[in-house]
Design an enzyme around this catalytic site. Structure first.
Site, short mmCIF file in Angstrom:
data_model
loop_
_atom_site.label_atom_id
_atom_site.label_comp_id
_atom_site.label_asym_id
_atom_site.label_seq_id
_atom_site.Cartn_x
_atom_site.Cartn_y
_atom_site.Cartn_z
N LYS A 99 39.54 -8.39 8.25
CA LYS A 99 40.59 -8.60 9.22
C LYS A 99 39.84 -8.96 10.47
CE LYS A 99 44.24 -6.07 11.74
NZ LYS A 99 44.77 -4.61 11.80
N SER A 133 50.19 -4.78 11.37
CA SER A 133 49.35 -6.08 11.83
C SER A 133 48.31 -6.69 10.92
CB SER A 133 48.65 -5.85 13.09
OG SER A 133 47.53 -4.88 12.91
N SER A 148 49.16 -0.31 10.49
CA SER A 148 49.00 -1.62 10.01
C SER A 148 48.03 -1.75 8.80
CB SER A 148 48.46 -2.15 11.12
OG SER A 148 48.96 -2.52 12.27
#
Ligand code: GLN
Length: 500
Positions: free
Chosen positions: A81, A156, A180
């Protein structure tokens, strides 16, 4: 598509370590897959082709020289990420304000992955500064759900989850502040775990809300997630909230769980999260899961967590408050973007933040600044912190009656791109079931629980702080039971087959 991209991380590691395939071939197969499908998926913001191949080549050399692999996952590719600093790749946190920023150092998670010989394929798309539930708030355009590319992959960490579901990587790293990791896992039919707060170092993780943020593993199977968990978890003196205790033995727990026996375990069914108001298909899948857990020998007990219903309201005061403080560092002086807005530093800062932050980030900075302002602190932030304590007590009481708690991970399946982007409240409601865990600092994970209306659904398994072993055990048992009944869910990703 090469078969190598269909394999589990555990399976790939075995083949690489026995020299049946090289780590370079494995990396190349995934890079080829990314080249073939990422135009449709947009899971990646940056693909590190050369660095990935070089890292894989080092693993091969070491094995060829007869040395033991650096870790059980050496040579296995991973998608990171884009909220973790990487000294050799850009790091944007999904924001224009960091566009082009090259961090001078590696996050602890990044460093541990490198030390373990994991092949980092690149950086994945995310909602700006990890605020959002759909990846639509990325400044670089949305990620598409591989199951149906007109839909969101969740957020997210939508990029990490989509990379797994699209077979671009067998492993990924996410962060979970309010859901997330778990919500995107549910939306993409993958596995994602939020460890106990303090379980994985936050050093080099660009902060969203520091008292809630936690990094964790994402994968297509529970065992793969457990293997990754053990690589990234553990004490780090660089993070003052890091827990100085042994990492729970989650790999062993996942292997044990896969044996399929949960007798003697008490599974708490949270009354307040038990499916009222949830999409009917999600509810049906949840009820199936409960029956399945019972068949595995678990005893179901109903538990009540009366304060969970205030979780969302408390979270959306605490998180913006911390965000308004954390994001003050993006001042046009030290990092990334600088817009020439006038002669004074204030004018430059204002013009830079106006141009560099997206609407959701601005909304939360404003909300947080308001909640912390003098005269309001007690009424908003102070009250929210009290609710947080009540939620922790609810968990403590529930864990006296049950070893783990379960709920659906999300109220619905993946929604169409564009559906909720202009309706913040509707977007926030995605996190109804995931937020209490972040507020309490406990552990939870999402494991695939079949399909509703053709789209993946997730089962959430929640455990006490440092209770990850029992959490993985239950998730692995459930996964094994489902797989033996109807095959691995993730083997059917319909919409992408044509483009590979
Ligand atoms: N969707 C939640 C939010 O928007 C959670 C985000 C997260 O876990 N980083 O805050």
């Amino acid at each position: 598509m090469s078969d190598l991209t269909r394999m589990t991380a555990a399976g790939l590691a075995e083949k690489i370590h026995s020299r049946e395939v090289s780590a370079v071939e494995v990396a190349q197969a995934h890079l080829d897959r990314i080249a073939a499908v990422d135009g449709d998926v947009h899971a990646f913001l940056h693909v590190a082709t050369d660095a990935a191949l070089a890292s894989a080549a080092m693993v091969d050399e070491r094995i060829a020289a007869g040395a033991a692999p650096a870790s059980p996952l050496a040579g296995v590719p991973l998608a990171l990420k884009d909220v973790f600093t990487t000294s050799d790749m850009p790091t944007t946190a999904g924001s224009k304000i960091l566009d082009g920023w090259r961090p001078p150092y590696d996050a602890t998670v990044t460093a541990r992955l490198r030390a373990a010989g994991v092949t980092i394929l690149g950086k994945t798309n995310m909602d700006e500064f990890a605020m959002g539930s759909s990846t639509e708030y990325s400044a670089f355009g949305p990620t598409h759900n591989p199951w149906d590319t007109t839909r969101v992959p969740g957020g997210s960490g939508g990029g990490s989850a989509a990379a797994l579901a699209a077979f671009e990587a067998p492993l990924a790293i996410g962060t979970d502040t309010g859901g997330s990791i778990r919500q995107p896992a549910a939306f993409t039919g993958t596995v994602g775990a939020k460890p106990t707060y303090g379980g994985v170092s936050r050093y080099g993780l660009i902060a969203c809300a520091s008292s809630l943020d936690q990094a964790g593993p994402c994968a297509r199977t529970v065992l793969d997630a457990a293997m990754l968990h053990e690589v990234i978890a553990g004490y780090d003196p660089m993070d003052s909230t890091s827990i100085d205790q042994p990492v729970p033995a989650v790999v062993e727990a996942a292997r044990h769980g896969a044996g399929g026996d949960l007798s003697g375990l008490r599974v708490g069914v949270v009354r307040e999260l038990s499916g009222e108001g949830y999409q009917p298909g999600v509810r049906a899948s949840y009820e199936d899961a409960l029956r399945q857990l019972e068949k595995l020998g678990a005893e179901l007990v109903e538990v009540s967590c009366p304060h969970f219903e205030y979780g969302l309201a408390a979270y959306y005061l605490i998180l913006p408050s911390e965000v308004s403080s954390n994001l003050a560092r993006f001042d046009a002086m030290r990092y990334g973007l600088r817009v020439d807005g006038g002669a004074s530093a204030e004018e430059v800062m204002a013009a830079t933040r106006e141009a560099g932050f997206g609407p959701e980030v601005k909304r939360r900075v404003i909300l947080g600044t308001y909640a912390l302002s003098s005269g309001y602190w007690d009424a908003y932030y102070g009250q929210a912190q009290k609710v947080r304590t009540l939620i922790s007590r609810d968990f403590a009481a529930a864990f006296e009656q049950a070893d783990v708690l379960v709920s659906p991970t999300t109220p619905t399946t993946a929604f169409p791109i564009g559906d909720k982007v202009d309706d913040p409240l509707a977007m926030y409601l995605n996190d109804l079931a995931t937020i209490p865990t972040n507020l309490a600092g406990t552990a939870a994970m999402s494991v695939p629980s079949g399909l509703a209306d053709g789209l993946p659904v997730g089962l959430q398994v929640m455990a006490p702080a440092l209770g990850e072993a029992v959490m993985y055990r239950v998730a692995a048992a459930y996964e094994a039971a489902r797989n033996s009944e109807d095959g691995v869910v993730i083997d059917r990703v319909p919409s992408l087959e044509v483009s590979s």
